[in-house]
Write a protein that holds these residues in place. Structure first.
Motif, PDB file in Angstrom:
ATOM      1  N   VAL A  96       0.838  -1.197   0.000  1.00  0.00           N
ATOM      2  CA  VAL A  96       0.000   0.000   0.000  1.00  0.00           C
ATOM      3  C   VAL A  96       0.870   1.242   0.000  1.00  0.00           C
ATOM      4  O   VAL A  96       2.096   1.165   0.120  1.00  0.00           O
ATOM      5  CB  VAL A  96      -0.947   0.006   1.223  1.00  0.00           C
ATOM      6  CG1 VAL A  96      -1.961  -1.123   1.115  1.00  0.00           C
ATOM      7  CG2 VAL A  96      -0.171  -0.111   2.526  1.00  0.00           C
ATOM      8  N   SER A  97       0.253   2.415  -0.123  1.00  0.00           N
ATOM      9  CA  SER A  97       1.002   3.656  -0.311  1.00  0.00           C
ATOM     10  C   SER A  97       1.803   4.079   0.911  1.00  0.00           C
ATOM     11  O   SER A  97       2.798   4.783   0.795  1.00  0.00           O
ATOM     12  CB  SER A  97       0.037   4.782  -0.708  1.00  0.00           C
ATOM     13  OG  SER A  97      -0.966   4.938   0.280  1.00  0.00           O
ATOM     14  N   LYS A 117      -6.370   3.025  -7.227  1.00  0.00           N
ATOM     15  CA  LYS A 117      -6.182   1.789  -8.010  1.00  0.00           C
ATOM     16  C   LYS A 117      -4.907   1.834  -8.837  1.00  0.00           C
ATOM     17  O   LYS A 117      -4.194   0.830  -8.956  1.00  0.00           O
ATOM     18  CB  LYS A 117      -7.396   1.576  -8.919  1.00  0.00           C
ATOM     19  CG  LYS A 117      -7.358   0.277  -9.754  1.00  0.00           C
ATOM     20  CD  LYS A 117      -7.256  -0.952  -8.881  1.00  0.00           C
ATOM     21  CE  LYS A 117      -7.642  -2.243  -9.606  1.00  0.00           C
ATOM     22  NZ  LYS A 117      -6.815  -2.542 -10.761  1.00  0.00           N
ATOM     23  N   SER A 118      -4.606   2.969  -9.413  1.00  0.00           N
ATOM     24  CA  SER A 118      -3.380   3.066 -10.219  1.00  0.00           C
ATOM     25  C   SER A 118      -2.140   2.857  -9.343  1.00  0.00           C
ATOM     26  O   SER A 118      -1.172   2.213  -9.761  1.00  0.00           O
ATOM     27  CB  SER A 118      -3.307   4.420 -10.932  1.00  0.00           C
ATOM     28  OG  SER A 118      -3.375   5.481 -10.005  1.00  0.00           O
ATOM     29  N   GLN A 119      -2.162   3.387  -8.093  1.00  0.00           N
ATOM     30  CA  GLN A 119      -1.053   3.160  -7.171  1.00  0.00           C
ATOM     31  C   GLN A 119      -0.953   1.695  -6.780  1.00  0.00           C
ATOM     32  O   GLN A 119       0.147   1.130  -6.721  1.00  0.00           O
ATOM     33  CB  GLN A 119      -1.233   4.010  -5.906  1.00  0.00           C
ATOM     34  CG  GLN A 119      -0.890   5.476  -6.054  1.00  0.00           C
ATOM     35  CD  GLN A 119      -1.029   6.197  -4.724  1.00  0.00           C
ATOM     36  OE1 GLN A 119      -2.125   6.342  -4.188  1.00  0.00           O
ATOM     37  NE2 GLN A 119       0.084   6.648  -4.177  1.00  0.00           N
ATOM     38  N   LEU A 120      -2.094   1.071  -6.498  1.00  0.00           N
ATOM     39  CA  LEU A 120      -2.081  -0.345  -6.135  1.00  0.00           C
ATOM     40  C   LEU A 120      -1.492  -1.187  -7.261  1.00  0.00           C
ATOM     41  O   LEU A 120      -0.721  -2.121  -7.018  1.00  0.00           O
ATOM     42  CB  LEU A 120      -3.503  -0.817  -5.825  1.00  0.00           C
ATOM     43  CG  LEU A 120      -4.109  -0.369  -4.500  1.00  0.00           C
ATOM     44  CD1 LEU A 120      -5.566  -0.812  -4.412  1.00  0.00           C
ATOM     45  CD2 LEU A 120      -3.320  -0.917  -3.306  1.00  0.00           C
ATOM     46  N   ASN A 121      -1.869  -0.862  -8.511  1.00  0.00           N
ATOM     47  CA  ASN A 121      -1.318  -1.598  -9.649  1.00  0.00           C
ATOM     48  C   ASN A 121       0.204  -1.499  -9.677  1.00  0.00           C
ATOM     49  O   ASN A 121       0.908  -2.497  -9.886  1.00  0.00           O
ATOM     50  CB  ASN A 121      -1.888  -1.059 -10.958  1.00  0.00           C
ATOM     51  CG  ASN A 121      -3.359  -1.384 -11.135  1.00  0.00           C
ATOM     52  OD1 ASN A 121      -3.907  -2.237 -10.447  1.00  0.00           O
ATOM     53  ND2 ASN A 121      -3.998  -0.691 -12.060  1.00  0.00           N
ATOM     54  N   ALA A 122       0.718  -0.288  -9.474  1.00  0.00           N
ATOM     55  CA  ALA A 122       2.169  -0.069  -9.536  1.00  0.00           C
ATOM     56  C   ALA A 122       2.886  -0.717  -8.355  1.00  0.00           C
ATOM     57  O   ALA A 122       3.961  -1.318  -8.521  1.00  0.00           O
ATOM     58  CB  ALA A 122       2.451   1.430  -9.571  1.00  0.00           C
TER      59      ALA A 122
END
Length: 512
Positions: free
Chosen positions: A195-196, A220-225
């Protein structure tokens, strides 16, 4: 002792669920087992007719049966006439979790506007407060103040609705006390998720909702990365060998189901939410296409989620998906040109009512939201966006007559009666099927009825919720509709012993 927490809501009411089927050459379809990625409810209702029998409580239950995956979903309540978003909240569904939300009418000014929608819960799947220091308080936790404090702005509050009604005379019929329901499953998470901020979160059954929020509060874009080259997050483009594997994985792991209960002291109706699932789309070289395939699709509270908008990943050759918007596929799955139900009219016993909802009608409002006076095909291009109907009543000896149909008023102010013709004018309708209207007095004790729905011809026209001009898409047969038949008995002069049955549709289902 736990106190109920009032959720970040506005105003709402209606009856409940329906039934759907799909059409060849379109991907999205109705789920045969009642589980899917998007759930639709025909209606919720908190009746308020003076001196009448009022259904004073509704409950909405949403289940995530997967015991290894957490699912982020969004619950939305939309108003009766124009589908204004009355209430929304994110559901924090841990593995094997159920979320329960209760609807009632405010009885005191302390809880908000008297006589308006009250949304409460005791469920740890519902976020109740977000404190200034970032601490989260879920609805299952005690609140020292004994009151819910809304952490987010309401999408439509009482002042907004009043202002909208004043500017649009026809909108005086609209209400958030009656409406329809959407549940959108954004994505699922499993295993050890990065997580971030802070340590990774282990997804397990019975996990802390505060830890689950650390996942769902990360974009969601952060989770993908952060979880690249893994299958921890569904629809992550880097985690799967190809698109087909990715979308099949999402459809397998997001299997939501739900019910709505409408009740009063001596009666209740329980209706399943209709589930939309993936299916075969010939336009995508026979690959299984899900309801949602956009790798960065996400949902948030207070920011409106429009059914179909940004659902598609825009990587297909499917002509129904316009700039990532697959509303046309969803409508094709819901479309029908006739509805059938059984009919009973025995003195002192059962009569029949039908609940009909056009759950996607609000996507056909042309021009600036929420309403500019015109609707797009297949709805009539007028201020009501009407759908014409005709009904035939049959008895047990195959005799028939033109059925009478009248609109039942369940929420005041009552709707304006159309003087000529037979039209359904709202997104949520509650017509009653009665004896023959052709002057013959045909009124069988038992039989069945057939209701034919007719829209405006031509390619369907949709609003563009993200801005820009309205768009057209490939045609489909029928009108996108969900509904059910409500049987009841009169006991002691009161409606009681209700039974709900999904309406039968004229199907042309692609079973691949």
């Amino acid at each position: 002792m736990m106190k109920k927490k009032i959720l970040p809501s506005a105003v709402a009411m209606t009856f409940v669920a329906g039934l759907v089927a799909s059409v060849p050459a379109h991907a999205v379809r109705m789920s045969e087992n009642g589980a899917g990625q998007v759930l639709l409810g025909t209606q919720y209702v908190l009746t308020n007719i003076a001196g009448g029998e009022n259904y004073t409580n509704n409950s909405i239950r949403v289940l995530n049966p997967n015991t290894t995956n957490a699912v982020k979903a969004k619950l939305v309540l939309r108003s009766k006439k124009y589908s204004l978003e009355c209430f929304d909240t994110v559901l924090y569904l841990s593995p094997g979790d159920v979320a329960v939300v209760n609807l009632s009418v405010n009885s005191t000014a302390a809880d908000g506007a008297v006589g308006k929608l009250r949304v409460t819960s005791q469920d740890d799947s519902i976020l109740s407060r977000r404190l200034t220091d970032g601490t989260l308080v879920f609805a299952s936790q005690m609140d020292a103040t004994g009151k819910f404090i809304a952490p987010f702005a309401k999408v439509v509050d009482e002042n907004t609705l009043a202002s909208f009604k004043a500017a649009n005379v026809a909108a005086t019929e609209d209400t958030c006390l009656q409406g329809h329901i959407e549940v959108v499953g954004a994505y699922a998470a499993q295993d050890l998720v990065s997580v971030s901020a802070g340590a990774p979160v282990q997804v397990i059954q019975g996990m802390s909702k505060h830890n689950l929020a650390r996942i769902f509060d990360t974009s969601k874009s952060q989770l993908n990365a952060l979880n690249a080259n893994t299958t921890r997050i569904t629809n992550n483009s880097t985690g799967f060998a190809d698109r087909e594997t990715r979308v099949d994985d999402y459809s397998r792991r997001v299997q939501l189901s739900g019910v709505v209960e409408i009740s009063k002291a001596d009666d209740r109706l329980l209706t399943p939410l209709i589930a939309l699932r993936e299916g075969i789309n010939p336009n995508t070289t026979s690959l299984s296409t899900p309801v949602i395939s956009n790798p960065v699709f996400d949902v948030t509270v207070g920011s409106e989620t429009f059914l179909g908008s940004t659902f598609d990943d825009a990587l297909t050759t499917n002509p129904s998906a316009i700039n990532g918007d697959n509303i046309n596929d969803i409508e094709a799955a819901l479309a029908t040109s006739s509805l059938r139900g059984f009919y009973e009219n025995v003195a002192g016993q059962r009569s029949v009512l039908a609940a009909l909802t056009f759950p996607t009608k609000y996507r056909h409002i042309l021009g600036a939201a929420p309403f500019t006076g015109k609707w797009g095909e297949p709805f009539y291009n007028d201020a009501s966006g009407s759908i014409a109907y005709g009904a035939t009543l049959f008895d047990e000896q195959e005799r028939s007559g033109v059925a009478g149909v009248g609109e039942v008023c369940v929420v005041s102010p009552c709707p304006i009666v159309t003087p000529t013709g037979q039209f359904l004018n709202h997104e949520v309708n509650f017509p009653v099927v009665i004896s023959s209207a052709d002057g013959t007095g045909f009124n069988p004790a038992n039989g069945w009825y057939n209701m034919v729905l007719t829209g405006v011809g031509g390619l369907p026209r949709y609003s563009n919720p993200l801005g820009g001009a309205a768009f057209t898409a490939p045609a489909y047969a029928g009108i996108p509709t969900i509904g059910y038949t409500h049987y009841y008995q009169i006991v002691g002069g009161r409606i009681s012993r209700s039974v709900v049955e999904p309406l039968v549709r004229n199907n042309n289902v692609d079973m691949n």
